[in-house]
Design an enzyme around this catalytic site. Sequence first.
Site, mmCIF file in Angstrom:
data_model
loop_
_atom_site.group_PDB
_atom_site.id
_atom_site.type_symbol
_atom_site.label_atom_id
_atom_site.label_comp_id
_atom_site.label_asym_id
_atom_site.label_seq_id
_atom_site.Cartn_x
_atom_site.Cartn_y
_atom_site.Cartn_z
ATOM 1 N N LYS A 82 0.856 -1.207 0.000
ATOM 2 C CA LYS A 82 0.000 0.000 0.000
ATOM 3 C C LYS A 82 0.892 1.258 0.000
ATOM 4 O O LYS A 82 0.672 2.188 -0.770
ATOM 5 C CB LYS A 82 -0.878 0.010 1.240
ATOM 6 N N ASN A 83 1.930 1.259 0.847
ATOM 7 C CA ASN A 83 2.709 2.491 1.025
ATOM 8 C C ASN A 83 3.728 2.742 -0.083
ATOM 9 O O ASN A 83 4.349 3.798 -0.104
ATOM 10 C CB ASN A 83 3.378 2.493 2.405
ATOM 11 N N ARG A 135 0.145 14.118 13.137
ATOM 12 C CA ARG A 135 0.597 13.920 11.752
ATOM 13 C C ARG A 135 0.829 15.239 10.994
ATOM 14 O O ARG A 135 0.202 15.527 9.999
ATOM 15 C CB ARG A 135 -0.387 13.035 10.974
ATOM 16 N N ASP A 164 5.032 0.463 11.981
ATOM 17 C CA ASP A 164 3.818 -0.195 11.466
ATOM 18 C C ASP A 164 3.709 -1.660 11.894
ATOM 19 O O ASP A 164 2.714 -2.306 11.599
ATOM 20 C CB ASP A 164 3.771 -0.101 9.943
ATOM 21 N N ARG A 186 -8.473 -0.554 4.936
ATOM 22 C CA ARG A 186 -7.686 0.509 4.296
ATOM 23 C C ARG A 186 -6.355 -0.022 3.810
ATOM 24 O O ARG A 186 -5.768 0.494 2.865
ATOM 25 C CB ARG A 186 -7.411 1.647 5.295
HETATM 26 C C1 EPZ Z 1 4.251 6.957 6.447
HETATM 27 O O1 EPZ Z 1 3.464 7.958 7.038
HETATM 28 C C2 EPZ Z 1 3.362 5.720 6.331
HETATM 29 N N1 EPZ Z 1 2.217 6.034 5.475
HETATM 30 C C3 EPZ Z 1 2.883 5.295 7.719
HETATM 31 O O2 EPZ Z 1 2.164 4.074 7.550
HETATM 32 C C4 EPZ Z 1 4.110 4.999 8.579
HETATM 33 O O3 EPZ Z 1 3.688 4.674 9.879
HETATM 34 C C5 EPZ Z 1 5.018 6.240 8.623
HETATM 35 O O4 EPZ Z 1 5.380 6.633 7.280
HETATM 36 C C6 EPZ Z 1 6.309 5.975 9.392
HETATM 37 O O5 EPZ Z 1 6.993 4.914 8.796
HETATM 38 C C7 EPZ Z 1 2.401 6.043 4.139
HETATM 39 O O6 EPZ Z 1 3.480 5.805 3.631
HETATM 40 C C8 EPZ Z 1 1.185 6.343 3.313
HETATM 41 P P1 EPZ Z 1 6.258 10.357 8.425
HETATM 42 P P2 EPZ Z 1 3.981 9.491 7.035
HETATM 43 O O7 EPZ Z 1 6.060 11.636 7.680
HETATM 44 O O8 EPZ Z 1 4.810 9.744 5.838
HETATM 45 C C9 EPZ Z 1 6.725 13.599 11.850
HETATM 46 C C10 EPZ Z 1 0.384 2.611 7.796
HETATM 47 O O9 EPZ Z 1 0.101 1.961 8.812
HETATM 48 N N2 EPZ Z 1 6.499 14.592 10.779
HETATM 49 O O10 EPZ Z 1 7.408 9.502 8.069
HETATM 50 O O11 EPZ Z 1 2.828 10.368 7.303
HETATM 51 C C11 EPZ Z 1 5.490 12.771 12.134
HETATM 52 O O12 EPZ Z 1 4.644 13.431 13.059
HETATM 53 C C12 EPZ Z 1 0.767 4.063 7.903
HETATM 54 O O13 EPZ Z 1 0.433 2.127 6.645
HETATM 55 C C13 EPZ Z 1 6.572 15.943 11.093
HETATM 56 O O14 EPZ Z 1 6.801 16.318 12.244
HETATM 57 O O15 EPZ Z 1 4.929 9.490 8.310
HETATM 58 C C14 EPZ Z 1 6.068 11.500 12.702
HETATM 59 O O16 EPZ Z 1 6.366 11.693 14.074
HETATM 60 C C15 EPZ Z 1 0.487 4.612 9.282
HETATM 61 N N3 EPZ Z 1 6.360 16.857 10.104
HETATM 62 C C16 EPZ Z 1 7.389 11.345 11.955
HETATM 63 O O17 EPZ Z 1 7.677 12.653 11.419
HETATM 64 C C17 EPZ Z 1 6.120 16.475 8.793
HETATM 65 O O18 EPZ Z 1 5.971 17.361 7.924
HETATM 66 C C18 EPZ Z 1 7.346 10.341 10.817
HETATM 67 O O19 EPZ Z 1 6.249 10.689 9.984
HETATM 68 C C19 EPZ Z 1 6.051 15.097 8.508
HETATM 69 C C20 EPZ Z 1 6.261 14.160 9.501
#
Ligand code: EPZ
Length: 420
Positions: free
Chosen positions: A22-23, A121, A307, A399
Amino acid sequence: MDYLKAKSVKSLKGTIDISGAKNASLPLIAMTILAQNSVNIKNLPNVADIKTLLKLLTNLGACVSFEEQKVVVDTVPLHETKATYDIVKTMRASILVLGPILARFGHCEVSLPGGCAIGQRPIDLHLKALEQMGAEIEIKAGYIEARAPKGLQGANIIFDKITVTGTANIVMAAALARGKTTITNAAREPEVVQLCEVLQASGVKIDGVGTAVLTIEGSAGKLINIIDFSIIPDRIEAGTYLCAGAITKSEITLINVEPKHLGAVLSKLEEMGSSFTIEKNSITIHPSETIKPVKIVTQEYPAFPTDMQAQFLALATQADGVSIIEEKLFENRFMHVSELQRMGADITLNGHTATVNGKMQLSGTDVMATDLRASSALVLAALVSEGETNIHRIYHLDRGYDSLEKKLEGVGANIKRLKE
Ligand code: EPZ
Protein backbone atom coordinates in the site's frame (compact mmCIF):
# COMPACT_ATOMS: atom_id res chain seq x y z
CA MET A 1 -20.80 -2.04 8.55
CA ASP A 2 -18.81 -5.28 8.51
CA TYR A 3 -17.20 -7.00 11.47
CA LEU A 4 -14.98 -10.05 11.84
CA LYS A 5 -15.91 -13.04 14.00
CA ALA A 6 -12.89 -15.16 14.93
CA LYS A 7 -12.28 -18.24 17.07
CA SER A 8 -8.95 -19.85 17.91
CA VAL A 9 -7.93 -23.04 16.13
CA LYS A 10 -5.27 -25.61 17.03
CA SER A 11 -2.85 -24.27 14.42
CA LEU A 12 -2.58 -22.81 10.91
CA LYS A 13 -0.90 -24.44 7.93
CA GLY A 14 -0.26 -23.52 4.32
CA THR A 15 0.79 -20.66 2.05
CA ILE A 16 -0.17 -16.97 1.96
CA ASP A 17 0.31 -14.85 -1.18
CA ILE A 18 1.53 -11.35 -0.25
CA SER A 19 -0.03 -8.38 -2.10
CA GLY A 20 1.63 -5.24 -3.41
CA ALA A 21 2.66 -2.63 -0.83
CA LYS A 22 0.00 0.00 0.00
CA ASN A 23 2.71 2.49 1.02
CA ALA A 24 4.60 2.03 -2.23
CA SER A 25 1.42 2.22 -4.32
CA LEU A 26 0.30 5.59 -2.97
CA PRO A 27 3.36 7.69 -3.96
CA LEU A 28 3.67 5.76 -7.26
CA ILE A 29 0.06 6.56 -8.15
CA ALA A 30 0.67 10.23 -7.27
CA MET A 31 3.79 10.10 -9.45
CA THR A 32 1.63 9.44 -12.54
CA ILE A 33 0.73 13.16 -12.36
CA LEU A 34 4.26 13.79 -13.69
CA ALA A 35 3.70 11.53 -16.73
CA GLN A 36 3.37 12.48 -20.40
CA ASN A 37 1.95 9.01 -21.06
CA SER A 38 -0.56 6.46 -19.80
CA VAL A 39 1.09 4.51 -16.98
CA ASN A 40 0.66 0.73 -16.51
CA ILE A 41 0.85 -0.40 -12.89
CA LYS A 42 0.89 -4.09 -11.86
CA ASN A 43 0.39 -5.70 -8.44
CA LEU A 44 -1.64 -2.86 -6.91
CA PRO A 45 -3.24 -4.20 -3.70
CA ASN A 46 -7.04 -4.30 -3.52
CA VAL A 47 -7.34 -1.96 -0.49
CA ALA A 48 -9.49 1.09 0.25
CA ASP A 49 -6.66 3.64 0.37
CA ILE A 50 -5.63 2.83 -3.21
CA LYS A 51 -9.23 3.17 -4.41
CA THR A 52 -9.45 6.53 -2.60
CA LEU A 53 -6.34 7.93 -4.28
CA LEU A 54 -7.41 6.67 -7.72
CA LYS A 55 -10.80 8.33 -7.12
CA LEU A 56 -9.04 11.58 -6.22
CA LEU A 57 -7.08 11.50 -9.49
CA THR A 58 -10.30 10.78 -11.42
CA ASN A 59 -11.97 13.75 -9.69
CA LEU A 60 -9.07 15.89 -10.96
CA GLY A 61 -9.70 14.71 -14.52
CA ALA A 62 -7.42 11.69 -14.91
CA CYS A 63 -8.60 8.47 -16.57
CA VAL A 64 -8.19 5.23 -14.61
CA SER A 65 -8.97 1.82 -16.10
CA PHE A 66 -8.74 -1.60 -14.49
CA GLU A 67 -7.52 -4.33 -16.78
CA GLU A 68 -6.55 -7.94 -16.20
CA GLN A 69 -3.71 -7.84 -13.62
CA LYS A 70 -2.96 -4.14 -14.12
CA VAL A 71 -4.32 -0.61 -13.64
CA VAL A 72 -3.81 2.01 -16.36
CA VAL A 73 -3.56 5.61 -15.08
CA ASP A 74 -3.68 8.40 -17.67
CA THR A 75 -3.22 11.83 -16.09
CA VAL A 76 -2.65 13.65 -19.40
CA PRO A 77 -6.26 14.94 -19.30
CA LEU A 78 -5.88 15.96 -15.62
CA HIS A 79 -6.90 19.64 -15.35
CA GLU A 80 -8.23 20.22 -11.81
CA THR A 81 -5.69 21.19 -9.15
CA LYS A 82 -7.82 21.15 -5.98
CA ALA A 83 -7.87 18.07 -3.73
CA THR A 84 -11.02 18.61 -1.67
CA TYR A 85 -11.70 17.87 1.99
CA ASP A 86 -14.25 15.14 1.33
CA ILE A 87 -11.54 12.87 -0.09
CA VAL A 88 -8.49 14.08 1.82
CA LYS A 89 -10.26 13.59 5.17
CA THR A 90 -10.62 9.88 4.41
CA MET A 91 -6.98 9.45 3.53
CA ARG A 92 -4.28 11.82 4.70
CA ALA A 93 -1.76 10.37 2.25
CA SER A 94 -3.64 12.47 -0.35
CA ILE A 95 -1.00 15.04 0.59
CA LEU A 96 1.20 13.11 -1.87
CA VAL A 97 -0.49 14.91 -4.78
CA LEU A 98 0.72 18.31 -3.57
CA GLY A 99 4.29 18.08 -4.88
CA PRO A 100 3.44 16.62 -8.29
CA ILE A 101 0.46 18.94 -9.02
CA LEU A 102 2.39 22.04 -7.93
CA ALA A 103 5.40 21.01 -10.00
CA ARG A 104 3.28 20.34 -13.09
CA PHE A 105 0.71 23.15 -12.98
CA GLY A 106 2.40 25.85 -10.87
CA HIS A 107 -0.51 25.93 -8.43
CA CYS A 108 -2.37 23.49 -6.21
CA GLU A 109 -4.92 23.46 -3.38
CA VAL A 110 -5.01 20.53 -1.01
CA SER A 111 -7.22 20.24 2.04
CA LEU A 112 -5.16 20.06 5.22
CA PRO A 113 -5.13 16.33 6.01
CA GLY A 114 -5.72 16.79 9.72
CA GLY A 115 -4.54 14.28 12.27
CA CYS A 116 -5.61 10.71 12.70
CA ALA A 117 -5.99 8.20 15.54
CA ILE A 118 -2.25 7.62 15.91
CA GLY A 119 -1.16 11.21 16.10
CA GLN A 120 -1.26 14.83 14.97
CA ARG A 121 0.60 13.92 11.75
CA PRO A 122 1.90 17.41 10.81
CA ILE A 123 3.05 18.20 7.26
CA ASP A 124 5.18 21.24 8.12
CA LEU A 125 8.31 19.60 6.66
CA HIS A 126 6.60 19.03 3.30
CA LEU A 127 5.55 22.69 3.11
CA LYS A 128 8.89 24.12 4.31
CA ALA A 129 10.75 22.13 1.64
CA LEU A 130 8.40 23.30 -1.14
CA GLU A 131 8.87 26.91 0.00
CA GLN A 132 12.64 26.39 -0.24
CA MET A 133 11.97 25.32 -3.85
CA GLY A 134 10.29 28.66 -4.53
CA ALA A 135 6.65 27.87 -3.75
CA GLU A 136 4.45 30.49 -2.06
CA ILE A 137 2.28 28.67 0.44
CA GLU A 138 -0.72 29.95 2.36
CA ILE A 139 -3.10 28.11 4.68
CA LYS A 140 -6.62 29.39 4.06
CA ALA A 141 -9.89 27.99 5.42
CA GLY A 142 -8.41 24.56 6.01
CA TYR A 143 -6.68 24.38 2.64
CA ILE A 144 -3.05 24.55 1.62
CA GLU A 145 -2.83 27.02 -1.28
CA ALA A 146 0.49 26.61 -3.07
CA ARG A 147 1.70 28.66 -6.00
CA ALA A 148 4.88 28.49 -8.10
CA PRO A 149 4.00 30.47 -11.24
CA LYS A 150 7.52 30.24 -12.59
CA GLY A 151 7.81 26.54 -11.71
CA LEU A 152 9.86 25.07 -8.86
CA GLN A 153 13.58 25.62 -8.42
CA GLY A 154 15.95 22.89 -7.19
CA ALA A 155 17.12 23.50 -3.61
CA ASN A 156 19.21 22.06 -0.82
CA ILE A 157 16.65 20.48 1.55
CA ILE A 158 17.61 19.21 4.99
CA PHE A 159 14.69 17.46 6.72
CA ASP A 160 14.60 18.14 10.49
CA LYS A 161 12.95 14.72 10.87
CA ILE A 162 12.90 11.69 8.58
CA THR A 163 9.54 11.79 6.82
CA VAL A 164 8.43 9.04 4.42
CA THR A 165 5.72 10.88 2.49
CA GLY A 166 7.65 14.14 2.91
CA THR A 167 10.62 12.59 1.09
CA ALA A 168 8.31 11.18 -1.61
CA ASN A 169 6.58 14.53 -2.10
CA ILE A 170 9.85 16.41 -2.56
CA VAL A 171 11.39 13.74 -4.83
CA MET A 172 8.38 14.09 -7.14
CA ALA A 173 8.42 17.90 -7.02
CA ALA A 174 12.18 17.92 -7.67
CA ALA A 175 11.76 15.64 -10.72
CA LEU A 176 10.02 18.50 -12.58
CA ALA A 177 11.89 21.43 -10.97
CA ARG A 178 14.59 23.51 -12.67
CA GLY A 179 18.08 22.36 -11.62
CA LYS A 180 19.31 20.08 -8.86
CA THR A 181 17.64 19.27 -5.54
CA THR A 182 19.51 17.65 -2.66
CA ILE A 183 17.49 16.01 0.12
CA THR A 184 19.49 15.34 3.28
CA ASN A 185 17.99 13.12 6.04
CA ALA A 186 15.80 11.47 3.38
CA ALA A 187 13.66 8.45 4.26
CA ARG A 188 15.19 5.13 3.13
CA GLU A 189 12.04 2.98 3.30
CA PRO A 190 11.77 0.46 0.42
CA GLU A 191 8.63 2.29 -0.71
CA VAL A 192 10.63 5.51 -1.21
CA VAL A 193 13.38 3.52 -2.93
CA GLN A 194 10.90 2.08 -5.44
CA LEU A 195 9.56 5.57 -6.24
CA CYS A 196 13.12 6.72 -6.96
CA GLU A 197 13.92 3.60 -9.01
CA VAL A 198 10.83 4.00 -11.22
CA LEU A 199 11.68 7.67 -11.82
CA GLN A 200 15.32 6.74 -12.57
CA ALA A 201 14.20 4.06 -15.04
CA SER A 202 11.94 6.71 -16.63
CA GLY A 203 14.93 8.95 -17.28
CA VAL A 204 15.11 11.13 -14.16
CA LYS A 205 18.69 11.50 -12.87
CA ILE A 206 18.64 10.55 -9.17
CA ASP A 207 21.72 9.69 -7.11
CA GLY A 208 21.93 8.24 -3.60
CA VAL A 209 18.84 6.02 -3.92
CA GLY A 210 18.43 4.03 -0.70
CA THR A 211 20.65 6.40 1.25
CA ALA A 212 19.84 9.40 3.45
CA VAL A 213 21.12 11.86 0.82
CA LEU A 214 19.27 12.05 -2.51
CA THR A 215 20.12 14.34 -5.42
CA ILE A 216 17.58 14.83 -8.19
CA GLU A 217 18.18 16.63 -11.51
CA GLY A 218 14.86 18.24 -12.51
CA SER A 219 13.40 18.37 -16.03
CA ALA A 220 12.43 22.07 -15.79
CA GLY A 221 8.76 21.26 -16.24
CA LYS A 222 9.03 18.68 -19.03
CA LEU A 223 6.68 15.75 -18.29
CA ILE A 224 8.24 12.30 -17.91
CA ASN A 225 7.70 9.16 -19.98
CA ILE A 226 6.98 6.79 -17.09
CA ILE A 227 7.85 3.10 -17.60
CA ASP A 228 5.50 0.22 -16.76
CA PHE A 229 6.18 -1.11 -13.27
CA SER A 230 4.97 -3.62 -10.66
CA ILE A 231 4.49 -2.67 -6.98
CA ILE A 232 6.96 -4.23 -4.51
CA PRO A 233 5.54 -6.72 -1.96
CA ASP A 234 3.98 -5.31 1.21
CA ARG A 235 6.53 -5.86 3.98
CA ILE A 236 4.05 -4.89 6.71
CA GLU A 237 1.40 -7.30 5.45
CA ALA A 238 4.11 -9.98 5.33
CA GLY A 239 5.28 -9.13 8.86
CA THR A 240 1.71 -9.33 10.10
CA TYR A 241 1.28 -12.89 8.78
CA LEU A 242 4.66 -13.94 10.21
CA CYS A 243 3.31 -12.78 13.57
CA ALA A 244 0.19 -14.89 12.91
CA GLY A 245 2.45 -17.93 12.46
CA ALA A 246 4.44 -17.10 15.59
CA ILE A 247 1.45 -16.40 17.86
CA THR A 248 -0.42 -19.57 16.81
CA LYS A 249 2.81 -21.62 16.75
CA SER A 250 2.07 -22.56 13.12
CA GLU A 251 4.36 -23.19 10.20
CA ILE A 252 3.16 -21.01 7.32
CA THR A 253 4.87 -19.94 4.11
CA LEU A 254 4.62 -16.48 2.55
CA ILE A 255 5.13 -16.20 -1.22
CA ASN A 256 5.73 -13.14 -3.41
CA VAL A 257 7.50 -11.50 -0.48
CA GLU A 258 10.83 -9.59 -0.40
CA PRO A 259 12.83 -10.97 2.58
CA LYS A 260 15.40 -8.15 2.20
CA HIS A 261 12.75 -5.65 3.38
CA LEU A 262 12.05 -7.57 6.58
CA GLY A 263 15.45 -7.64 8.29
CA ALA A 264 14.48 -6.00 11.58
CA VAL A 265 11.17 -7.91 11.80
CA LEU A 266 12.78 -11.31 11.15
CA SER A 267 15.51 -10.52 13.66
CA LYS A 268 12.99 -9.71 16.43
CA LEU A 269 10.96 -12.85 15.65
CA GLU A 270 14.19 -14.89 15.90
CA GLU A 271 14.90 -13.26 19.27
CA MET A 272 11.41 -14.44 20.33
CA GLY A 273 12.23 -18.00 19.30
CA SER A 274 11.16 -18.48 15.66
CA SER A 275 13.41 -19.69 12.87
CA PHE A 276 12.94 -19.32 9.11
CA THR A 277 13.51 -20.95 5.75
CA ILE A 278 14.18 -18.06 3.37
CA GLU A 279 14.20 -18.36 -0.42
CA LYS A 280 14.39 -15.57 -3.02
CA ASN A 281 10.71 -14.60 -2.77
CA SER A 282 9.37 -16.77 0.02
CA ILE A 283 9.67 -17.09 3.79
CA THR A 284 8.56 -20.07 5.89
CA ILE A 285 8.29 -19.49 9.62
CA HIS A 286 9.18 -22.35 12.00
CA PRO A 287 7.76 -21.14 15.33
CA SER A 288 9.06 -22.16 18.73
CA GLU A 289 6.95 -23.96 21.35
CA THR A 290 7.56 -21.13 23.82
CA ILE A 291 7.76 -17.46 22.87
CA LYS A 292 10.54 -15.42 24.48
CA PRO A 293 9.93 -11.84 25.65
CA VAL A 294 11.46 -9.00 23.61
CA LYS A 295 12.60 -5.37 23.76
CA ILE A 296 11.50 -3.23 20.79
CA VAL A 297 12.09 0.42 19.90
CA THR A 298 10.35 1.64 16.75
CA GLN A 299 12.50 3.75 14.40
CA GLU A 300 12.87 4.62 10.75
CA TYR A 301 13.93 1.97 8.20
CA PRO A 302 16.00 -0.17 8.30
CA ALA A 303 15.33 -0.31 12.06
CA PHE A 304 12.16 -1.83 13.53
CA PRO A 305 9.07 -0.37 11.78
CA THR A 306 6.39 1.49 13.74
CA ASP A 307 3.82 -0.20 11.47
CA MET A 308 4.69 -3.54 13.10
CA GLN A 309 4.52 -2.29 16.72
CA ALA A 310 0.88 -3.21 17.38
CA GLN A 311 1.28 -6.71 15.94
CA PHE A 312 4.35 -7.42 18.10
CA LEU A 313 2.57 -6.08 21.15
CA ALA A 314 -0.18 -8.66 20.60
CA LEU A 315 2.47 -11.36 20.12
CA ALA A 316 4.25 -10.25 23.32
CA THR A 317 1.11 -11.07 25.37
CA GLN A 318 1.91 -14.74 24.61
CA ALA A 319 5.60 -14.52 25.50
CA ASP A 320 6.91 -16.09 28.74
CA GLY A 321 8.16 -13.01 30.55
CA VAL A 322 8.18 -9.22 30.37
CA SER A 323 8.45 -7.42 27.00
CA ILE A 324 9.18 -3.70 26.62
CA ILE A 325 7.90 -1.91 23.52
CA GLU A 326 8.75 1.75 22.92
CA GLU A 327 6.93 3.76 20.20
CA LYS A 328 9.20 6.59 19.09
CA LEU A 329 7.52 7.89 15.94
CA PHE A 330 3.91 8.59 16.83
CA GLU A 331 2.49 10.16 19.98
CA ASN A 332 -0.65 8.03 20.21
CA ARG A 333 -0.01 4.64 18.67
CA PHE A 334 -1.11 2.47 21.58
CA MET A 335 -4.88 2.56 20.93
CA HIS A 336 -4.83 -1.25 20.61
CA VAL A 337 -3.62 -1.59 24.22
CA SER A 338 -6.98 -0.91 25.89
CA GLU A 339 -8.72 -3.41 23.60
CA LEU A 340 -6.06 -6.06 24.28
CA GLN A 341 -6.45 -5.38 28.02
CA ARG A 342 -10.17 -6.07 27.65
CA MET A 343 -9.17 -9.45 26.20
CA GLY A 344 -7.13 -10.12 29.34
CA ALA A 345 -3.68 -8.87 28.36
CA ASP A 346 -1.49 -7.55 31.19
CA ILE A 347 -0.02 -4.36 29.71
CA THR A 348 1.18 -1.22 31.50
CA LEU A 349 1.53 2.02 29.55
CA ASN A 350 4.00 4.64 30.68
CA GLY A 351 4.22 7.47 28.14
CA HIS A 352 5.60 6.01 24.90
CA THR A 353 6.55 2.68 26.48
CA ALA A 354 4.37 -0.41 26.91
CA THR A 355 5.37 -3.13 29.38
CA VAL A 356 3.73 -6.45 28.50
CA ASN A 357 3.61 -9.22 31.10
CA GLY A 358 3.20 -12.62 29.49
CA LYS A 359 2.14 -15.26 29.09
CA MET A 360 -1.56 -14.32 29.51
CA GLN A 361 -4.44 -16.48 28.28
CA LEU A 362 -6.66 -14.09 26.32
CA SER A 363 -10.45 -14.33 26.18
CA GLY A 364 -12.58 -13.50 23.18
CA THR A 365 -14.99 -10.58 23.46
CA ASP A 366 -16.29 -7.64 21.41
CA VAL A 367 -13.43 -5.30 20.49
CA MET A 368 -13.15 -2.19 18.36
CA ALA A 369 -10.53 -1.41 15.73
CA THR A 370 -9.15 2.12 16.10
CA ASP A 371 -6.56 2.35 13.31
CA LEU A 372 -5.10 0.23 10.56
CA ARG A 373 -2.35 -1.68 12.34
CA ALA A 374 -4.23 -1.85 15.66
CA SER A 375 -6.94 -3.77 13.78
CA SER A 376 -4.48 -6.45 12.70
CA ALA A 377 -3.15 -6.73 16.26
CA LEU A 378 -6.68 -7.53 17.45
CA VAL A 379 -7.01 -10.21 14.76
CA LEU A 380 -3.75 -11.80 15.95
CA ALA A 381 -4.99 -11.78 19.56
CA ALA A 382 -8.31 -13.30 18.46
CA LEU A 383 -6.47 -16.22 16.86
CA VAL A 384 -5.28 -17.38 20.32
CA SER A 385 -8.20 -16.25 22.50
CA GLU A 386 -10.60 -18.57 24.29
CA GLY A 387 -14.09 -18.25 22.88
CA GLU A 388 -15.23 -15.91 20.12
CA THR A 389 -13.90 -12.45 19.31
CA ASN A 390 -15.93 -9.93 17.31
CA ILE A 391 -13.79 -7.17 15.82
CA HIS A 392 -15.85 -4.08 14.92
CA ARG A 393 -15.06 -1.01 12.72
CA ILE A 394 -12.90 -3.07 10.40
CA TYR A 395 -13.08 -0.34 7.77
CA HIS A 396 -9.74 0.57 9.41
CA LEU A 397 -8.39 -2.86 8.46
CA ASP A 398 -9.75 -2.63 4.91
CA ARG A 399 -7.69 0.51 4.30
CA GLY A 400 -4.45 -1.43 4.18
CA TYR A 401 -4.98 -5.21 4.15
CA ASP A 402 -6.06 -7.00 0.96
CA SER A 403 -8.53 -9.81 1.84
CA LEU A 404 -7.01 -10.46 5.27
CA GLU A 405 -9.71 -12.81 6.56
CA LYS A 406 -9.70 -14.78 3.28
CA LYS A 407 -5.93 -15.19 3.42
CA LEU A 408 -6.13 -16.38 7.05
CA GLU A 409 -9.06 -18.71 6.27
CA GLY A 410 -6.88 -20.11 3.49
CA VAL A 411 -4.41 -21.40 6.10
CA GLY A 412 -7.09 -22.76 8.40
CA ALA A 413 -8.10 -19.86 10.62
CA ASN A 414 -11.70 -19.75 11.86
CA ILE A 415 -12.53 -16.15 10.83
CA LYS A 416 -15.56 -14.77 9.03
CA ARG A 417 -16.64 -11.36 7.75
CA LEU A 418 -20.24 -10.61 8.82
CA LYS A 419 -22.64 -7.65 8.69
CA GLU A 420 -23.38 -5.69 11.91
C1 EPZ B 1 4.25 6.96 6.45
O1 EPZ B 1 3.46 7.96 7.04
C2 EPZ B 1 3.36 5.72 6.33
N1 EPZ B 1 2.22 6.03 5.47
C3 EPZ B 1 2.88 5.30 7.72
O2 EPZ B 1 2.16 4.07 7.55
C4 EPZ B 1 4.11 5.00 8.58
O3 EPZ B 1 3.69 4.67 9.88
C5 EPZ B 1 5.02 6.24 8.62
O4 EPZ B 1 5.38 6.63 7.28
C6 EPZ B 1 6.31 5.98 9.39
O5 EPZ B 1 6.99 4.91 8.80
C7 EPZ B 1 2.40 6.04 4.14
O6 EPZ B 1 3.48 5.80 3.63
C8 EPZ B 1 1.18 6.34 3.31
P1 EPZ B 1 6.26 10.36 8.43
P2 EPZ B 1 3.98 9.49 7.04
O7 EPZ B 1 6.06 11.64 7.68
O8 EPZ B 1 4.81 9.74 5.84
C9 EPZ B 1 6.72 13.60 11.85
C10 EPZ B 1 0.38 2.61 7.80
O9 EPZ B 1 0.10 1.96 8.81
N2 EPZ B 1 6.50 14.59 10.78
O10 EPZ B 1 7.41 9.50 8.07
O11 EPZ B 1 2.83 10.37 7.30
C11 EPZ B 1 5.49 12.77 12.13
O12 EPZ B 1 4.64 13.43 13.06
C12 EPZ B 1 0.77 4.06 7.90
O13 EPZ B 1 0.43 2.13 6.65
C13 EPZ B 1 6.57 15.94 11.09
O14 EPZ B 1 6.80 16.32 12.24
O15 EPZ B 1 4.93 9.49 8.31
C14 EPZ B 1 6.07 11.50 12.70
O16 EPZ B 1 6.37 11.69 14.07
C15 EPZ B 1 0.49 4.61 9.28
N3 EPZ B 1 6.36 16.86 10.10
C16 EPZ B 1 7.39 11.35 11.96
O17 EPZ B 1 7.68 12.65 11.42
C17 EPZ B 1 6.12 16.47 8.79
O18 EPZ B 1 5.97 17.36 7.92
C18 EPZ B 1 7.35 10.34 10.82
O19 EPZ B 1 6.25 10.69 9.98
C19 EPZ B 1 6.05 15.10 8.51
C20 EPZ B 1 6.26 14.16 9.50
